[in-house]
Design an enzyme around this catalytic site. Sequence first.
Site, PDB file in Angstrom:
ATOM      1  N   CYS A 266      22.564  34.898 -23.171  1.00  0.00           N
ATOM      2  CA  CYS A 266      22.820  34.409 -21.800  1.00  0.00           C
ATOM      3  C   CYS A 266      24.336  34.274 -21.674  1.00  0.00           C
ATOM      4  CB  CYS A 266      22.160  33.046 -21.579  1.00  0.00           C
ATOM      5  SG  CYS A 266      20.381  33.044 -21.760  1.00  0.00           S
ATOM      6  N   ALA A 267      25.012  35.367 -21.443  1.00  0.00           N
ATOM      7  CA  ALA A 267      26.455  35.398 -21.718  1.00  0.00           C
ATOM      8  C   ALA A 267      27.366  35.171 -20.522  1.00  0.00           C
ATOM      9  CB  ALA A 267      26.809  36.736 -22.366  1.00  0.00           C
TER      10      ALA A 267
ATOM     11  N   PRO B 176      29.383  33.663 -17.364  1.00  0.00           N
ATOM     12  CA  PRO B 176      30.460  34.621 -17.060  1.00  0.00           C
ATOM     13  C   PRO B 176      31.254  35.098 -18.266  1.00  0.00           C
ATOM     14  CG  PRO B 176      31.152  32.386 -16.499  1.00  0.00           C
ATOM     15  CD  PRO B 176      29.740  32.284 -16.974  1.00  0.00           C
TER      16      PRO B 176
ATOM     17  N   GLY C 252      32.426  33.207 -21.199  1.00  0.00           N
ATOM     18  CA  GLY C 252      33.314  32.325 -21.963  1.00  0.00           C
ATOM     19  C   GLY C 252      33.023  32.304 -23.464  1.00  0.00           C
TER      20      GLY C 252
ATOM     21  N   ASP D  39      17.042  40.737 -19.841  1.00  0.00           N
ATOM     22  CA  ASP D  39      16.357  39.451 -19.706  1.00  0.00           C
ATOM     23  C   ASP D  39      16.146  38.883 -21.106  1.00  0.00           C
ATOM     24  OD1 ASP D  39      14.485  37.388 -19.431  1.00  0.00           O
ATOM     25  OD2 ASP D  39      13.496  38.346 -17.728  1.00  0.00           O
TER      26      ASP D  39
ATOM     27  N   ASP E 111      22.719  30.389 -25.099  1.00  0.00           N
ATOM     28  CA  ASP E 111      23.352  29.381 -24.229  1.00  0.00           C
ATOM     29  C   ASP E 111      22.587  29.392 -22.901  1.00  0.00           C
ATOM     30  OD1 ASP E 111      25.402  27.499 -23.687  1.00  0.00           O
ATOM     31  OD2 ASP E 111      26.482  29.002 -22.522  1.00  0.00           O
TER      32      ASP E 111
ATOM     33  N   CYS F 280      24.572  22.875 -21.412  1.00  0.00           N
ATOM     34  CA  CYS F 280      25.561  21.910 -20.906  1.00  0.00           C
ATOM     35  C   CYS F 280      24.819  20.793 -20.179  1.00  0.00           C
ATOM     36  CB  CYS F 280      26.619  22.577 -20.046  1.00  0.00           C
ATOM     37  SG  CYS F 280      25.965  23.496 -18.658  1.00  0.00           S
TER      38      CYS F 280
HETATM   39  C1  SAM Z   1      24.836  28.478 -19.098  1.00  0.00           C
HETATM   40  S1  SAM Z   1      25.077  30.013 -18.389  1.00  0.00           S
HETATM   41  C2  SAM Z   1      25.856  30.892 -19.702  1.00  0.00           C
HETATM   42  C3  SAM Z   1      27.317  30.603 -19.836  1.00  0.00           C
HETATM   43  C4  SAM Z   1      27.990  31.551 -20.807  1.00  0.00           C
HETATM   44  N1  SAM Z   1      27.362  31.552 -22.101  1.00  0.00           N
HETATM   45  C5  SAM Z   1      29.460  31.202 -20.982  1.00  0.00           C
HETATM   46  O1  SAM Z   1      29.819  30.550 -21.955  1.00  0.00           O
HETATM   47  O2  SAM Z   1      30.250  31.614 -20.128  1.00  0.00           O
HETATM   48  C6  SAM Z   1      23.489  30.686 -18.424  1.00  0.00           C
HETATM   49  C7  SAM Z   1      23.445  32.154 -18.034  1.00  0.00           C
HETATM   50  O3  SAM Z   1      22.106  32.596 -18.305  1.00  0.00           O
HETATM   51  C8  SAM Z   1      21.781  33.592 -17.368  1.00  0.00           C
HETATM   52  N2  SAM Z   1      20.314  33.708 -17.391  1.00  0.00           N
HETATM   53  C9  SAM Z   1      19.391  32.998 -16.727  1.00  0.00           C
HETATM   54  N3  SAM Z   1      18.153  33.396 -17.073  1.00  0.00           N
HETATM   55  C10 SAM Z   1      18.311  34.376 -17.996  1.00  0.00           C
HETATM   56  C11 SAM Z   1      17.424  35.186 -18.732  1.00  0.00           C
HETATM   57  N4  SAM Z   1      16.096  35.075 -18.598  1.00  0.00           N
HETATM   58  N5  SAM Z   1      17.925  36.090 -19.577  1.00  0.00           N
HETATM   59  C12 SAM Z   1      19.275  36.231 -19.719  1.00  0.00           C
HETATM   60  N6  SAM Z   1      20.162  35.501 -19.041  1.00  0.00           N
HETATM   61  C13 SAM Z   1      19.686  34.577 -18.199  1.00  0.00           C
HETATM   62  C14 SAM Z   1      22.392  33.094 -16.088  1.00  0.00           C
HETATM   63  O4  SAM Z   1      22.611  34.168 -15.212  1.00  0.00           O
HETATM   64  C15 SAM Z   1      23.691  32.459 -16.572  1.00  0.00           C
HETATM   65  O5  SAM Z   1      24.744  33.362 -16.449  1.00  0.00           O
END
Ligand code: SAM
Length: 440
Positions: A258-259, A261, A263, A309, A327, A379
């Site tokens: 879940c990368a 934006p 960071g 996903d 994350d 978070c």
């Molecule tokens: C907490 S944020 C991640 C922040 C990121 N790791 C960073 O440090 O910048 C969670 C992310 O998970 C993505 N997300 C939500 N559901 C997801 C899924 N089923 N599979 C992959 N990504 C997913 C969202 O779009 C979001 O960008």
Amino acid sequence: MRASARETALQVLTACRQGGAWADGALKSAIGKDRLAGPDAKLATHIVYGVMQNRILLDRYVGLCCSQRPEQLEPLLLDILRIGAYQILFLDRIPDSAAVNESVELAKAHGKARASGLVNAVLRKISREKDRPVELPAAQEERLSICYSHPRWLVERLIALLGAEEAEAFLKENNRPAPLTVQVNTLKTSVEELMGALRAEGVESERHPWLSDCLILSGTGNLASLTAFADGGFWVQDAGAKLAVLAARPHGTVIDVCAAPGGKSFAAASLMNGEGHIFSCDIHAHKLKLMEAGAKRLGIENMEPMLQDGRVLREDWLEAADTVLVDVPCSGLGIIRKKPDIRYKNPADLSGLPQIQRAILENAARYVNVGGTLVYSTCTILPEENEQVTEGFLRDHSQFSKEPFSLPLSQSETGELTLWPQRHGTDGFYICRMRRTDHD
Ligand SMILES: C[S@@+](CC[C@H](N)C(=O)[O-])C[C@H]1O[C@@H](n2cnc3c(N)ncnc32)[C@H](O)[C@@H]1O
């Protein structure tokens, strides 16, 4: 001049109320659209954040000074009253008379000429009575909820988790400005060099007290307009987020499920110093562009943004990664100091998160090779999104176990750590480090 700042603030509050926008994003685009700069942009920002941080308290004042209850008022009118009341109660440099008059004008400009008398009367009364302590209920939860403008359910949860005294410290911290922490891009520059480049652009920076490659900035204005930013000298990252990556000690093949934006992938890339490969996945295509642009700006070449996903298995990644970062999407209740409106999320909307988090963790774990590391992070500070997810996972997967880790700030003997703004000065964060010791 100031009227346009207030008009912009009103537009942002309306967008948040009607369209479900987040204040930070809506503010950024409204400031751009209205071409606000300097003091106007600052005032609009102060008002939007201030109203969000103090909404329940402001409504209490409005309720005490108005014959109608706040919830009976037309929402636009209530927002205008909140904007006026916030200036009267919190912004010393604005004379009360200006705050009242500008609010009356705002009401008229929005076709509420008849109601402008009410705006005038309520705000004048708030101004007259502002030095008298507002009457608060005796019940602790209700009192804290009003004082710090957090919904009652959240205050109750915090008291249950932390006790009343520390819960109050957390609530207080949520209404304070968070330090603007940035990570120096050691692939391109050094701490000293970046500090010099920032100074040349009029930006103050100081070394982070316990993260040697991070700085705390002040007086930045629009960050993205800085040459040091465009040149890829740094990216914005809270110390808590950096600690999650340090806890993972990323190396070799890394999958960040879940990368966006980006960071944590950026931090992994910088720790890996150009070695290895990072698959940076997200479910939203538009967010991949953000990561691509970020990696390009930072000169990161071993990071590959991918649409994927996190709940759906990629067979070719089975037991293929040395480090997997999970994350997950979460309630975000640890970052209220940066996104003040997160506190008003409907708790019913949060109840489905643990199931999604567990599904992503279950699938991502299958990518970890034997001997590899799995780090789950959020978070938020709610146990049902944190410990309860990892405990449930570990109960069902004896091939994984928690592993102690040590960080610049603290150590975790148990393999998990919750960071808190009132204890650590970071965002609220949960980190759990696990190691795979066997095949499925
Ligand atoms: C907490 S944020 C991640 C922040 C990121 N790791 C960073 O440090 O910048 C969670 C992310 O998970 C993505 N997300 C939500 N559901 C997801 C899924 N089923 N599979 C992959 N990504 C997913 C969202 O779009 C979001 O960008």
